[in-house]
Design a protein around this motif. Structure first.
Motif, mmCIF file in Angstrom:
data_model
loop_
_atom_site.group_PDB
_atom_site.id
_atom_site.type_symbol
_atom_site.label_atom_id
_atom_site.label_comp_id
_atom_site.label_asym_id
_atom_site.label_seq_id
_atom_site.Cartn_x
_atom_site.Cartn_y
_atom_site.Cartn_z
ATOM 1 N N ARG A 58 23.922 -39.443 7.686
ATOM 2 C CA ARG A 58 25.371 -39.619 7.544
ATOM 3 C C ARG A 58 25.744 -41.100 7.605
ATOM 4 N NH1 ARG A 58 28.676 -38.611 12.659
ATOM 5 N NH2 ARG A 58 27.703 -40.644 12.975
ATOM 6 N N ASN A 59 25.188 -41.808 8.593
ATOM 7 C CA ASN A 59 25.516 -43.229 8.731
ATOM 8 C C ASN A 59 25.084 -44.029 7.507
ATOM 9 O OD1 ASN A 59 26.561 -42.727 11.226
ATOM 10 N ND2 ASN A 59 24.738 -43.395 12.340
ATOM 11 N N THR A 60 23.876 -43.742 7.020
ATOM 12 C CA THR A 60 23.384 -44.474 5.854
ATOM 13 C C THR A 60 24.290 -44.238 4.656
ATOM 14 O OG1 THR A 60 21.165 -44.093 6.694
ATOM 15 C CG2 THR A 60 21.346 -44.893 4.443
ATOM 16 N N LEU A 61 24.590 -42.969 4.404
ATOM 17 C CA LEU A 61 25.429 -42.652 3.244
ATOM 18 C C LEU A 61 26.833 -43.213 3.416
ATOM 19 C CD1 LEU A 61 24.369 -38.980 2.396
ATOM 20 C CD2 LEU A 61 23.694 -41.103 1.252
ATOM 21 N N GLY A 62 27.365 -43.146 4.634
ATOM 22 C CA GLY A 62 28.699 -43.683 4.882
ATOM 23 C C GLY A 62 28.762 -45.165 4.588
ATOM 24 N N MET A 63 27.802 -45.907 5.151
ATOM 25 C CA MET A 63 27.808 -47.352 4.943
ATOM 26 C C MET A 63 27.578 -47.687 3.476
ATOM 27 S SD MET A 63 26.104 -49.061 8.310
ATOM 28 C CE MET A 63 25.059 -47.792 8.978
ATOM 29 N N SER A 64 26.682 -46.937 2.829
ATOM 30 C CA SER A 64 26.409 -47.202 1.415
ATOM 31 C C SER A 64 27.619 -46.890 0.555
ATOM 32 C CB SER A 64 25.231 -46.360 0.933
ATOM 33 O OG SER A 64 24.064 -46.761 1.581
ATOM 34 N N ILE A 66 30.793 -47.006 1.366
ATOM 35 C CA ILE A 66 31.790 -48.082 1.490
ATOM 36 C C ILE A 66 31.351 -49.294 0.680
ATOM 37 C CG2 ILE A 66 32.876 -49.709 3.085
ATOM 38 C CD1 ILE A 66 32.703 -47.530 5.223
ATOM 39 N N LYS A 67 30.069 -49.641 0.821
ATOM 40 C CA LYS A 67 29.566 -50.811 0.093
ATOM 41 C C LYS A 67 29.656 -50.606 -1.407
ATOM 42 C CE LYS A 67 26.544 -52.932 3.407
ATOM 43 N NZ LYS A 67 25.186 -53.004 3.929
ATOM 44 N N LEU A 68 29.375 -49.400 -1.847
ATOM 45 C CA LEU A 68 29.344 -49.129 -3.282
ATOM 46 C C LEU A 68 30.759 -49.096 -3.864
ATOM 47 C CD1 LEU A 68 27.052 -48.566 -5.241
ATOM 48 C CD2 LEU A 68 27.490 -46.134 -4.963
ATOM 49 N N ILE A 69 31.670 -48.401 -3.177
ATOM 50 C CA ILE A 69 33.011 -48.226 -3.737
ATOM 51 C C ILE A 69 33.862 -49.483 -3.552
ATOM 52 C CG2 ILE A 69 35.150 -46.877 -3.608
ATOM 53 C CD1 ILE A 69 33.266 -44.538 -2.571
ATOM 54 N N LEU A 70 33.844 -50.010 -2.319
ATOM 55 C CA LEU A 70 34.707 -51.163 -2.062
ATOM 56 C C LEU A 70 33.970 -52.490 -2.249
ATOM 57 C CD1 LEU A 70 36.516 -49.904 1.163
ATOM 58 C CD2 LEU A 70 37.375 -49.908 -1.174
ATOM 59 N N ILE A 149 32.402 -53.253 9.980
ATOM 60 C CA ILE A 149 31.833 -54.567 10.296
ATOM 61 C C ILE A 149 30.695 -54.873 9.340
ATOM 62 C CG2 ILE A 149 30.590 -55.918 12.032
ATOM 63 C CD1 ILE A 149 32.169 -54.368 14.164
ATOM 64 N N THR A 150 29.831 -53.874 9.097
ATOM 65 C CA THR A 150 28.728 -54.145 8.169
ATOM 66 C C THR A 150 29.269 -54.431 6.773
ATOM 67 O OG1 THR A 150 28.437 -51.794 7.665
ATOM 68 C CG2 THR A 150 27.039 -52.720 9.384
ATOM 69 N N TYR A 151 30.310 -53.712 6.377
ATOM 70 C CA TYR A 151 30.868 -53.935 5.051
ATOM 71 C C TYR A 151 31.440 -55.348 4.914
ATOM 72 C CZ TYR A 151 34.459 -54.015 1.463
ATOM 73 O OH TYR A 151 35.259 -54.396 0.425
ATOM 74 N N ILE A 204 26.835 -54.958 -15.618
ATOM 75 C CA ILE A 204 27.441 -54.135 -14.578
ATOM 76 C C ILE A 204 26.683 -52.821 -14.449
ATOM 77 C CG2 ILE A 204 29.541 -52.899 -13.865
ATOM 78 C CD1 ILE A 204 31.184 -55.042 -15.267
ATOM 79 N N ALA A 205 26.365 -52.221 -15.594
ATOM 80 C CA ALA A 205 25.671 -50.929 -15.565
ATOM 81 C C ALA A 205 24.326 -51.036 -14.861
ATOM 82 C CB ALA A 205 25.489 -50.410 -16.985
ATOM 83 N N ILE A 206 23.559 -52.075 -15.210
ATOM 84 C CA ILE A 206 22.229 -52.223 -14.606
ATOM 85 C C ILE A 206 22.333 -52.411 -13.096
ATOM 86 C CG2 ILE A 206 20.258 -53.797 -14.435
ATOM 87 C CD1 ILE A 206 20.527 -54.145 -17.494
ATOM 88 N N LEU A 207 23.266 -53.269 -12.677
ATOM 89 C CA LEU A 207 23.400 -53.502 -11.246
ATOM 90 C C LEU A 207 23.921 -52.265 -10.529
ATOM 91 C CD1 LEU A 207 24.642 -57.171 -11.185
ATOM 92 C CD2 LEU A 207 22.376 -56.292 -10.714
ATOM 93 N N PHE A 208 24.727 -51.483 -11.245
ATOM 94 C CA PHE A 208 25.240 -50.262 -10.624
ATOM 95 C C PHE A 208 24.123 -49.236 -10.440
ATOM 96 C CE2 PHE A 208 27.713 -46.292 -10.391
ATOM 97 C CZ PHE A 208 28.575 -46.655 -9.377
ATOM 98 N N ILE A 209 23.254 -49.134 -11.434
ATOM 99 C CA ILE A 209 22.109 -48.221 -11.306
ATOM 100 C C ILE A 209 21.289 -48.606 -10.073
ATOM 101 C CG2 ILE A 209 19.926 -47.469 -12.352
ATOM 102 C CD1 ILE A 209 21.238 -48.026 -15.086
ATOM 103 N N LEU A 210 21.024 -49.898 -9.952
ATOM 104 C CA LEU A 210 20.228 -50.355 -8.809
ATOM 105 C C LEU A 210 20.950 -50.075 -7.498
ATOM 106 C CD1 LEU A 210 18.836 -53.716 -10.197
ATOM 107 C CD2 LEU A 210 17.573 -51.605 -9.803
#
Lengths: 286, 294
Positions: A58-64, A66-70, A149-151, A204-210
């Protein structure tokens, strides 16, 4: 000349892969690996019923998330805005300054973060002066702030650096396109959207895939630095869980089982993201 | 584009955007400035980290504590040694492998590339790697800083693509003159690849200088701890014991305070800050090579 490279790769990459086999054993460092008894999927069953495992997921997905969307759009926005600056010298200076934090160690950056967010720290003083809060908030020990904070620290540290690749892509756009658009009466926003953004879309697409394929990973150096006993509930990411189980508690086989599943899922995600991107936008890595 | 038009349109957008960029610069630079001014504060002054611009009471006391601390200075030495050797080994080894791989006449080249690509997608990960290091005797050994990081696939690809842009005729003429493969690489190819060499060396050096995690996992003995690992222990684990003794000797029973942490942070970052202006122009160039070819 290639042979040393192959040998190195064999030792440091392929032997560890082979050692993943201990996920199916009760491995103990005291005896040779192949004498360890095979226990099949025992460890896999064990972690599937471990609350701490699901919490770390849960924590990993939550932090990811936030990082991915925002987080993902921020370097793009920064690159677009920087591109609109006309003084070349100012543009270069801003760029140079913006990627400096990337080169500062996490020990330093984390140290500043811990200090600023702590009791009597800059953030508390500032928020109190602005009337946003009445009492000091212990950001570091209150788990509910950890993801944010991590974000924020990650964004502060890496935005300028991540933007370089977009800036490079923007620099490669044919200036003739802008002139043509201007003649057609496109305003600044239209040009930005229809030319700049469209031209850097493959990047953008390539970086988004990664980025998508990396959602099970977390910035270990960052989390390891900022975590403490109080915020562990929200801070323990999958990587940290593997570390804590494997190296702190010495459950090598158990930890390796988690690791094994993590790698397989990450690999699957990479292919999935790549496939979807190819279908949706036509851009892909392979 | 024509100049007149550009000047005519200085409006709200320009002003707003410039302010935005200045804000970015401020947010980026202020934390470093904060560390700097607080490291110069007298240790008694910097207990609380409020917003400020200049030291309240200028003092080099914290630096003298850091520079007189045996562990810190040993960490500085370990890190320097690690950065110099680690970088040299990484660059040379990766370049040699990449040079071989850049030749299309190499038998099985595609297979090697595939084998290497798999390592990028799938790896053993933390525990198996840890066990391997232990078996190789690299646990609590200086070698753990050098050997595992002597090669990365990504940098190899950057080198390889760069080498392929060097005209073959140049190498052939050297071979006619009797140079060996290694001779060609070291006398002809590498001197013509300074930009990429500098970039890879820079990345490698920054990695070695900033890494604290290897030290946390693999190092037990105090005298092998890199500077950043010591700093990690001081900041995150709040174990200031050794530095505390120094400070107590100097300031009585008083808590050493933040200024000593900040001074340690400054000392650990100084080389980056000193070299940054000289190397940053290579950065963009290097990242481009990596981004486009990689």
């Amino acid at each position: 000349m290639v042979i040393p490279g192959i040998v190195w790769m064999f030792i440091f990459c392929y032997i560890p892969m082979f050692w993943l086999i201990i996920a199916f054993m009760d491995y103990s460092i005291a005896r040779p690996m192949l004498e360890s008894p095979f226990v099949g999927l025992k460890h896999f069953q064990d972690f599937m019923t471990d609350d701490r495992f699901w919490r770390s997921i849960r924590n990993t997905l939550g932090m990811s998330a936030i990082k991915l969307i925002l987080g993902f759009p921020i370097p793009i926005l920064f690159a677009l805005m920087l591109n609109e600056i006309r003084s070349i010298r100012f543009k270069r200076s801003v760029q140079t300054v913006s990627y400096l934090p990337h080169f500062i160690a996490w020990t330093i950056f984390g140290g500043i973060t811990l200090n600023w967010l702590g009791e009597g720290g800059v953030i508390n003083q500032l928020m109190m002066a602005l009337g946003l809060q009445e009492r000091e908030i212990l950001f570091n020990s209150d788990p509910k702030y950890f993801w944010w904070i991590t974000y924020f620290t990650d964004t502060l540290k890496e935005t300028g650096w991540s933007a370089i690749i977009y800036i490079a892509a923007i620099a490669g756009i044919d200036p003739g396109l802008y002139e043509a658009a201007e003649l057609d009466g496109a305003n600044r926003w239209q040009r930005m959207w229809h030319i700049t953004v469209q031209s850097i879309r493959p990047t953008i697409a390539i970086l988004f895939i990664l980025a998508v394929s990396g959602i099970l990973g977390s910035n270990f150096e960052q989390i390891f630095m900022l975590k403490n006993n109080m915020n562990m509930k929200m801070a323990e990411s999958l990587d940290l869980y593997i570390y804590n189980m494997g190296l702190v508690s010495g459950r090598h086989s158990f930890s390796t089982a988690v690791l094994f599943v993590r790698s397989i899922v990450a690999l699957g995600l990479l292919f999935l993201a790549n496939y979807s991107s190819k279908k949706l936008t036509g851009d892909s890595i392979f | 584009m024509d100049r007149r038009k550009r000047f005519r349109r200085i409006g709200v957008f320009e002003v707003g955007n410039t302010l935005l960029m200045l804000a970015v610069c401020f947010i980026t630079l202020y934390p470093m400035w904060f560390v700097f001014i607080n490291s110069l504060n007298a240790p008694q002054q910097a207990l609380l980290g409020t917003v400020n611009w200049f030291p309240k009471e200028l003092s080099l006391a914290s630096y003298s504590v850091v520079f007189n601390d045996k562990n810190m200075m040993n960490g500085f030495y370990v890190t320097t040694l690690r950065t110099v050797f680690g970088t040299a080994v990484h660059v040379l080894f990766t370049a040699i492998v990449a040079y071989g791989m850049s030749k299309t006449v190499l038998i099985g080249r595609k297979l090697y590339l595939k084998i290497a690509l798999i390592t990028m997608l799938f790896s053993g990960g933390l525990i198996p790697t840890f066990l391997l290091m232990t078996k190789l005797g690299l646990y609590d050994n200086f070698g753990v800083f050098i050997f595992p990081s002597m090669y990365t696939f990504f940098n190899m690809v950057i080198f390889m693509s760069f080498f392929r842009t060097i005209p073959d005729s140049l190498e052939e003429s050297a071979k006619v003159d009797g140079a060996s493969d290694y001779g060609v690489l070291f006398r002809i190819v590498l001197p013509n690849s300074m930009a990429v060499l500098a970039t890879i060396a820079l990345f490698s050096a920054v990695y070695h200088w900033n890494d604290y995690y290897q030290g946390v996992i693999y190092i037990r003995s105090q005298d092998l701890l890199p500077l950043q690992t010591i700093l990690y222990k001081i900041i995150a684990e709040n174990s200031m014991s050794f530095i505390q003794q120094q400070a107590m000797a100097q300031f009585g029973a008083r808590l050493p305070g933040n200024s000593i942490k900040f001074a340690s942070m400054m000392v650990a970052t100084l080389p980056i800050l000193v070299f940054y202006p000289f190397i940053q122009r290579y950065l963009v160039k290097g990242v481009m090579i990596g981004a486009i070819k990689g």
